[in-house]
Design a protein around this motif. Structure first.
Motif, PDB file in Angstrom:
ATOM      1  N   ASP A 134       0.832  -1.207   0.000  1.00 11.15           N
ATOM      2  CA  ASP A 134       0.000   0.000   0.000  1.00 11.15           C
ATOM      3  C   ASP A 134       0.866   1.257   0.000  1.00 11.15           C
ATOM      4  OD1 ASP A 134      -2.376  -1.612   0.341  1.00 11.15           O
ATOM      5  OD2 ASP A 134      -1.741  -1.865   2.438  1.00 11.15           O
ATOM      6  N   VAL A 135       1.981   1.172   0.693  1.00 11.17           N
ATOM      7  CA  VAL A 135       2.904   2.311   0.783  1.00 11.17           C
ATOM      8  C   VAL A 135       4.313   1.781   0.567  1.00 11.17           C
ATOM      9  CG1 VAL A 135       3.843   4.132   2.261  1.00 11.17           C
ATOM     10  CG2 VAL A 135       1.437   3.478   2.468  1.00 11.17           C
ATOM     11  N   VAL A 136       5.097   2.523  -0.202  1.00 11.13           N
ATOM     12  CA  VAL A 136       6.489   2.115  -0.413  1.00 11.13           C
ATOM     13  C   VAL A 136       7.426   3.239   0.007  1.00 11.13           C
ATOM     14  CG1 VAL A 136       8.234   1.454  -2.117  1.00 11.13           C
ATOM     15  CG2 VAL A 136       5.914   0.539  -2.293  1.00 11.13           C
ATOM     16  N   PHE A 137       8.444   2.869   0.776  1.00  3.54           N
ATOM     17  CA  PHE A 137       9.525   3.802   1.104  1.00  3.54           C
ATOM     18  C   PHE A 137      10.694   3.521   0.165  1.00  3.54           C
ATOM     19  CE2 PHE A 137       7.255   3.158   5.139  1.00  3.54           C
ATOM     20  CZ  PHE A 137       6.959   4.472   5.470  1.00  3.54           C
ATOM     21  N   THR A 138      11.128   4.517  -0.569  1.00  3.19           N
ATOM     22  CA  THR A 138      12.336   4.340  -1.380  1.00  3.19           C
ATOM     23  C   THR A 138      13.524   4.906  -0.599  1.00  3.19           C
ATOM     24  OG1 THR A 138      11.626   6.328  -2.571  1.00  3.19           O
ATOM     25  CG2 THR A 138      11.273   4.230  -3.659  1.00  3.19           C
ATOM     26  N   ALA A 139      14.430   3.995  -0.229  1.00  2.00           N
ATOM     27  CA  ALA A 139      15.571   4.363   0.611  1.00  2.00           C
ATOM     28  C   ALA A 139      16.862   4.069  -0.145  1.00  2.00           C
ATOM     29  CB  ALA A 139      15.503   3.593   1.930  1.00  2.00           C
ATOM     30  N   VAL A 140      16.859   4.474  -1.398  1.00  2.00           N
ATOM     31  CA  VAL A 140      18.032   4.286  -2.259  1.00  2.00           C
ATOM     32  C   VAL A 140      18.732   5.630  -2.440  1.00  2.00           C
ATOM     33  CG1 VAL A 140      17.164   2.249  -3.472  1.00  2.00           C
ATOM     34  CG2 VAL A 140      16.510   4.537  -4.263  1.00  2.00           C
ATOM     35  N   PRO A 141      19.946   5.652  -2.964  1.00  3.92           N
ATOM     36  CA  PRO A 141      20.662   6.922  -3.131  1.00  3.92           C
ATOM     37  C   PRO A 141      19.973   7.857  -4.122  1.00  3.92           C
ATOM     38  CG  PRO A 141      22.165   5.042  -3.341  1.00  3.92           C
ATOM     39  CD  PRO A 141      20.771   4.490  -3.329  1.00  3.92           C
ATOM     40  N   THR A 195       0.395   3.110  -5.945  1.00  4.68           N
ATOM     41  CA  THR A 195       0.940   2.964  -4.603  1.00  4.68           C
ATOM     42  C   THR A 195       1.337   4.325  -4.054  1.00  4.68           C
ATOM     43  OG1 THR A 195       1.844   0.867  -5.312  1.00  4.68           O
ATOM     44  CG2 THR A 195       2.727   1.779  -3.287  1.00  4.68           C
ATOM     45  N   LYS A 196       1.144   4.524  -2.790  1.00  2.96           N
ATOM     46  CA  LYS A 196       1.645   5.746  -2.180  1.00  2.96           C
ATOM     47  C   LYS A 196       3.148   5.585  -1.949  1.00  2.96           C
ATOM     48  CE  LYS A 196      -2.700   6.919   0.096  1.00  2.96           C
ATOM     49  NZ  LYS A 196      -2.973   8.370  -0.082  1.00  2.96           N
ATOM     50  N   VAL A 197       3.883   6.670  -2.140  1.00  4.43           N
ATOM     51  CA  VAL A 197       5.340   6.587  -2.041  1.00  4.43           C
ATOM     52  C   VAL A 197       5.882   7.693  -1.133  1.00  4.43           C
ATOM     53  CG1 VAL A 197       7.527   6.759  -3.307  1.00  4.43           C
ATOM     54  CG2 VAL A 197       5.576   5.557  -4.345  1.00  4.43           C
ATOM     55  N   VAL A 198       6.787   7.286  -0.247  1.00  8.48           N
ATOM     56  CA  VAL A 198       7.608   8.246   0.499  1.00  8.48           C
ATOM     57  C   VAL A 198       9.045   8.022   0.046  1.00  8.48           C
ATOM     58  CG1 VAL A 198       8.379   9.044   2.757  1.00  8.48           C
ATOM     59  CG2 VAL A 198       6.061   8.106   2.491  1.00  8.48           C
ATOM     60  N   ASP A 199       9.602   9.025  -0.610  1.00  9.39           N
ATOM     61  CA  ASP A 199      10.978   8.899  -1.118  1.00  9.39           C
ATOM     62  C   ASP A 199      11.943   9.528  -0.123  1.00  9.39           C
ATOM     63  OD1 ASP A 199      13.248   8.565  -2.694  1.00  9.39           O
ATOM     64  OD2 ASP A 199      12.937  10.509  -3.676  1.00  9.39           O
ATOM     65  N   LEU A 200      12.873   8.725   0.370  1.00  6.58           N
ATOM     66  CA  LEU A 200      13.845   9.254   1.340  1.00  6.58           C
ATOM     67  C   LEU A 200      15.107   9.798   0.682  1.00  6.58           C
ATOM     68  CD1 LEU A 200      12.179   6.808   2.943  1.00  6.58           C
ATOM     69  CD2 LEU A 200      13.744   7.487   4.748  1.00  6.58           C
ATOM     70  N   SER A 201      15.185   9.740  -0.634  1.00  4.79           N
ATOM     71  CA  SER A 201      16.351  10.307  -1.323  1.00  4.79           C
ATOM     72  C   SER A 201      16.147  11.798  -1.551  1.00  4.79           C
ATOM     73  CB  SER A 201      16.559   9.609  -2.662  1.00  4.79           C
ATOM     74  OG  SER A 201      15.790  10.244  -3.681  1.00  4.79           O
ATOM     75  N   ALA A 202      17.114  12.418  -2.216  1.00  3.24           N
ATOM     76  CA  ALA A 202      17.013  13.855  -2.499  1.00  3.24           C
ATOM     77  C   ALA A 202      16.348  14.143  -3.848  1.00  3.24           C
ATOM     78  CB  ALA A 202      18.417  14.468  -2.485  1.00  3.24           C
ATOM     79  N   ASP A 203      15.880  13.107  -4.542  1.00  5.31           N
ATOM     80  CA  ASP A 203      15.456  13.307  -5.925  1.00  5.31           C
ATOM     81  C   ASP A 203      14.224  14.186  -6.111  1.00  5.31           C
ATOM     82  OD1 ASP A 203      17.581  11.820  -6.752  1.00  5.31           O
ATOM     83  OD2 ASP A 203      16.434  10.121  -7.521  1.00  5.31           O
ATOM     84  N   TYR A 204      13.400  14.293  -5.093  1.00  5.12           N
ATOM     85  CA  TYR A 204      12.138  15.019  -5.291  1.00  5.12           C
ATOM     86  C   TYR A 204      11.897  16.114  -4.256  1.00  5.12           C
ATOM     87  CZ  TYR A 204      11.283  11.309  -8.643  1.00  5.12           C
ATOM     88  OH  TYR A 204      11.394  10.472  -9.711  1.00  5.12           O
ATOM     89  N   GLY A 244      11.803   7.881  10.806  1.00 10.42           N
ATOM     90  CA  GLY A 244      10.658   8.189  11.653  1.00 10.42           C
ATOM     91  C   GLY A 244       9.757   9.210  10.993  1.00 10.42           C
ATOM     92  N   GLN A 245      10.368  10.253  10.438  1.00  4.25           N
ATOM     93  CA  GLN A 245       9.569  11.255   9.742  1.00  4.25           C
ATOM     94  C   GLN A 245       8.861  10.613   8.543  1.00  4.25           C
ATOM     95  OE1 GLN A 245      10.080  15.739   9.600  1.00  4.25           O
ATOM     96  NE2 GLN A 245      11.520  15.055   8.068  1.00  4.25           N
ATOM     97  N   ALA A 246       9.512   9.643   7.916  1.00  5.16           N
ATOM     98  CA  ALA A 246       8.885   8.949   6.790  1.00  5.16           C
ATOM     99  C   ALA A 246       7.624   8.215   7.241  1.00  5.16           C
ATOM    100  CB  ALA A 246       9.882   7.970   6.163  1.00  5.16           C
ATOM    101  N   ILE A 247       7.681   7.609   8.423  1.00  8.41           N
ATOM    102  CA  ILE A 247       6.498   6.904   8.932  1.00  8.41           C
ATOM    103  C   ILE A 247       5.438   7.899   9.390  1.00  8.41           C
ATOM    104  CG2 ILE A 247       5.707   5.408  10.817  1.00  8.41           C
ATOM    105  CD1 ILE A 247       8.289   3.780  10.352  1.00  8.41           C
ATOM    106  N   GLN A 248       5.879   8.998   9.977  1.00  5.24           N
ATOM    107  CA  GLN A 248       4.938  10.077  10.309  1.00  5.24           C
ATOM    108  C   GLN A 248       4.197  10.517   9.040  1.00  5.24           C
ATOM    109  OE1 GLN A 248       7.072  13.403  11.997  1.00  5.24           O
ATOM    110  NE2 GLN A 248       5.233  14.663  12.294  1.00  5.24           N
ATOM    111  N   ASN A 249       4.936  10.666   7.960  1.00  7.38           N
ATOM    112  CA  ASN A 249       4.307  11.011   6.684  1.00  7.38           C
ATOM    113  C   ASN A 249       3.335   9.923   6.221  1.00  7.38           C
ATOM    114  OD1 ASN A 249       5.435  13.587   6.143  1.00  7.38           O
ATOM    115  ND2 ASN A 249       7.381  12.632   5.557  1.00  7.38           N
ATOM    116  N   MET A 250       3.768   8.676   6.323  1.00  9.43           N
ATOM    117  CA  MET A 250       2.885   7.556   5.949  1.00  9.43           C
ATOM    118  C   MET A 250       1.577   7.599   6.721  1.00  9.43           C
ATOM    119  SD  MET A 250       3.408   3.466   6.633  1.00  9.43           S
ATOM    120  CE  MET A 250       2.923   3.620   8.374  1.00  9.43           C
ATOM    121  N   ASN A 251       1.697   7.852   8.032  1.00  8.48           N
ATOM    122  CA  ASN A 251       0.478   7.917   8.844  1.00  8.48           C
ATOM    123  C   ASN A 251      -0.478   8.967   8.295  1.00  8.48           C
ATOM    124  OD1 ASN A 251       1.448   5.961  10.585  1.00  8.48           O
ATOM    125  ND2 ASN A 251       2.093   7.393  12.180  1.00  8.48           N
TER     126      ASN A 251
END
Lengths: 341, 341, 341, 341
Positions: free
Chosen positions: B70-77, B93-102, B316-323
């Motif tokens: 349902d939700v994907v975290f992208t934790a790649v460079p 799918t909902k996406v939280v991107d942890l890289s700097a790309d967006y 943690g902020q990524a999960i806060q965002n997911m919530n």
């Protein structure tokens, strides 16, 4: 919801009990005592708990605490716990005592701690992996941090009868010395250093003697504690010396693994790991990680265990005991990983 | 139960997402990817997770991941996330991107990171305290660790219009540099040392510019990062220089406190603390602790913030965002204290 | 052979003076005082000195100390040094005072330290790089540790007139807080942490004001100290903000290098390094390493300096002063490298 | 002035030799080799040496090195030293080899290190406290760091015949693992941790066997190394188990002290300390501090030693050997204290 009281909440074990209880779905801290901090919010001292708890330190009598709580943790120094425990038990409250007051038989306690016991009671030694009788118990004496790491490391092998002697060389984080600043905990003394103390006379040796002696009455135990530059954790290196008649004829690696897995098959917090355990992998968690190697000379097995001294070595084991005493699942509220890196 | 995927799970942010998800009652990691670790249990790399997870690293396509999650975290460079994000989004799918790309507008990204963007999309900047539009969003760009500590420290005051310039002097734990050993992370180089780098050219400055510029377009920002001997945490010292015309005529302490409390009244993870925050109080948690002092010369306000770089500064902020994206409570699975001591 | 006395030898600066004097071919410690340790060998407290020194702590009068010594270092707290200095000077002994009692003009001292000065004398400010008049002086006031790292970092640029303001953000090892255990120095509080204190009110700011004001009367100074998990060292990050009219029009890297080399051409302990200095490279030595970067916005120069707070920041600089006061080579007994790694 | 060459100067032992030689009045480094760093100033790698040395790395042949030097230190890995040593010796240069190539008899070396020796020679085992034949020797094999701390700790007692077995549990700083970053030396893995490795198979055990076997042929040795969060230092805890027939009948504290003082009466770098030694007291120095305690059970003596692994455990001991080989005072250039705090 189990209502929990903490007697003596100003130190690290008190703070850690609150931290762990905040993660427990079936228990709730309703009372925390400290004479000198009476009236102050717990977040003043345990600043990480700000926003999580609105509790304040109180200074009630044992009877008041017992009245409000289903289970009480006594986290006061040895010699003080004995002023609380009987009163709490007599009111029908379950008690987990984290001090040393009830871990040893009366005479052994008095000799080891050099004091008269004013209020002895029989408690169950609260290491559930070795003491299934914790289940349903009314009163549990929570073990010392060093004895937890040491006993769990070698109990299966000592029980299997190989060992003549175990030399325990333990390396602890400095939080075991408590929240009050001291010479030892002064950063310039502790950083980049190793501090050994009570090279042969630490009182925790007596607890280890007791626990391993139950498994093998003839076993000889030596114990030397150290402090290393770390806040949390006890890393125990157990040099298990094989009985002379068995030298060169001891089980191989896979057989020893089988012994461990059998012994701990009902112990969810024991992890037998490939290679050597590390403090990082257990930090903040209730796990005890164990690894070992058989010396090529066939006369020694080196076993290493890693625990968080404040969790499996104190407050986490106390909650594990509470779970078993109150009939809820052993892992309830404790089934989470450590905080590596 | 929200089904979660983690793309790029071999590093610290991937491990931390798993740790945090193990504490989350409403979400569950069902897939974690790593090309080079395919087939290996996550506990082989993230040894603290042994026993908690039986997941193995996989190497699926974006479509397969999207199908199962349902939700994907992208934790790649950075530069790699853009190969995943559009495919995932296009599958719904909902996406939280942890890289700097967006995190930045297209042109700003390309200039700052010196590369062509191959697959730009508009995302919401995922700092919920400043971006309420995270709620219900489909795609969130999770902020950098330094910009989180820096922006949260001064946003209320910058928004209130006092500041001419803010000089950020940030002190980070070394885990921000990642799981791979390097010269900088070599213990003999890092221990007992302070390492400054990119004294004036760190890319995170651009994110801070962007966020503070939204609040006060004329604000001047300077930013210098350091690494200190700590694993986790970012301690940000913000030297806020008051506009010339306001020197000697700025609000007093209680007025500034009021400004902070107002600004963050709906932000549960911000704690305005008396005195100076400390990394210990937030370690392992999603809190951002803030304290401040008005310089007696009336021309500077020193604001200090403390976060855990891997939690509020990343996972943690990524999960806060997911919530918030999925409509569950902002604090769900994140409402626990740090692990002091 | 210069005969040296140390008044107040139980702390870190006293121990460090002994360590450094043991390496000095032209000077010898003949007397060290401590009222509370009278009669005990110095190796009891400064255990690293065992075998090197057979000196014992004494409790003599100023006149007795003066009688036996050519040079005396007063390493007692501020407010106490003033009880020793005049008596020593009046007997004709040269004095280097390591306290704060004589670093500032009388009124500035009294205002800054909130106390009446009972015995004021004029001393030379003992930073030889900025005060050539140390040579041959009778009485030198040794600078504070922070002002040493801060002033040396930017003196050449402030002297050249570019700077409107300098924001100093300093990171110190905890040995600067002294040999007595405290909350701050308690290992569990200091490890893995950053502690900021006196965010805008530290007294050392006044010394920096004084020294930079001599070079550029209009300069504005801000100063915020931190403690990081290190025993020794001060890492100073100086954010030098360029005068508005010069923004975008400041010298380039090689020109700034030339300014530094000119300014410090007779200062053997200043090392202008490529890249960013590190505490490891100066640990245990009297060097001050300096590096810098010009911000691409043209409005800021970031200068970084690294010193050992106990050597160049205290006892080493004191011996450097002694050398110059007594007419021997400035580097005598101090020309050795730090102890990396 | 003795002219010194260093073969293999890019690592920690090479840097430490330079640091120590800069303090030596009778010796001078004239040549330092490194193939990969040829032409670069030593201060590029060993940044603490900037300004002290103008030497550059060279890549000469053994004959060229021999021509220019009176004494050569070979500080290359085992297996490489054997390519240098014979050539140097044959030219008449004295050699101190810091690798493992010449510490053991030929067959023991080949078995322990799993390689063919290409150029064996007989060297003196360079631990002057146990090997007075170092004096005047042409070729010395400098001992391993662990064997130095371990052998010095118990040699007097083993020589006196009490011991059945010694279990060595050693705690080393990470600099022993060298200058190259690795998983183990990665700060997030090492900080707040204890790492045990080669629990029973470390090659240094063979050196300890050799040295203690000379003193008591029947002695049993066990050895387990650990790394703790420290850069420098080896803290050795020796659990000396008393022969069965002597249990309860061993010398008392003062008698054991006498044994140590007798044994080490001509060994200036051994300090028998009251209480327990500490790494801080020896850091940067050539001292070996020793303390002990007799177990109340009468079956164990716990001896603790502290050395700096890079000084007494490597480069300092090498210079001590050089002094003795060349007929100058044993303590020349090494008689200084460690750098506490």
């Amino acid at each position: 919801m189990i209502k929990v009281g903490i007697v003596g909440g100003s130190g690290y074990t008190g703070g850690e009990l609150l931290r762990l209880l905040s993660l427990h779905p079936g228990a709730e801290a309703v009372c925390i005592t400290s004479r000198k901090l009476e009236g102050r919010p717990v977040g003043d001292v345990h600043t990480h708990l700000r926003g999580i708890y609105s509790l304040k330190f109180e200074s009630p009598s044992p009877a008041e605490v017992a009245e409000r709580c289903d289970v009480v943790f006594t986290a006061v120094p040895h010699g003080t716990a004995m002023d609380w425990v009987p009163g709490l038990l007599d009111e029908g409250t379950k008690v987990v005592d984290l001090s040393a007051d009830y871990r040893l038989p009366l005479e052994v306690f008095e000799k080891t701690y050099g004091m008269k016991h004013r209020a002895f009671r029989e408690g169950v030694f609260g290491m559930p992996e070795l003491h299934p009788e914790v289940r349903g118990a009314e009163f549990v004496a929570n073990p010392g941090c060093y004895p937890t790491g040491a006993s769990l490391a070698v109990a299966p092998l000592v029980g299997a009868g190989f060992a003549e002697r175990v030399v325990f060389d333990s390396k602890s984080g400095i939080s075991g010395a408590g929240i009050a600043p001291s010479e030892t905990s002064h950063y310039p003394n502790m950083a980049e250093n190793v501090i050994a103390y009570k090279l042969s006379t630490h009182r925790h040796r007596v607890e280890i003697d007791q626990e391993l002696g139950r498994l093998s009455p003839e076993i000889k135990v030596s114990f030397t504690p150290h402090v290393v530059p770390a806040v949390r954790g006890i890393f125990t290196t157990a040099h298990l010396l094989v009985k002379e008649e068995l030298v060169g004829d001891i089980p191989d690696k896979s057989e020893i693994e089988r012994i461990y897995r059998d012994f701990y098959r009902d112990s969810p917090f024991i992890r037998l790991v490939p290679g050597v355990p590390s403090l990082g992998a257990v930090r903040g968690s209730n796990f005890c990680d164990i690894g070992f190697e058989v010396d090529g000379y066939g006369d020694r097995i080196v076993v290493v265990s890693a625990i968080d001294n404040l969790v499996k070595g104190a407050s986490g084991q106390a909650i594990q005991n509470m779970n078993l005493m109150t009939g809820i699942a052993e892992t309830e509220g404790l089934w989470f990983p450590g905080g590596a890196p």
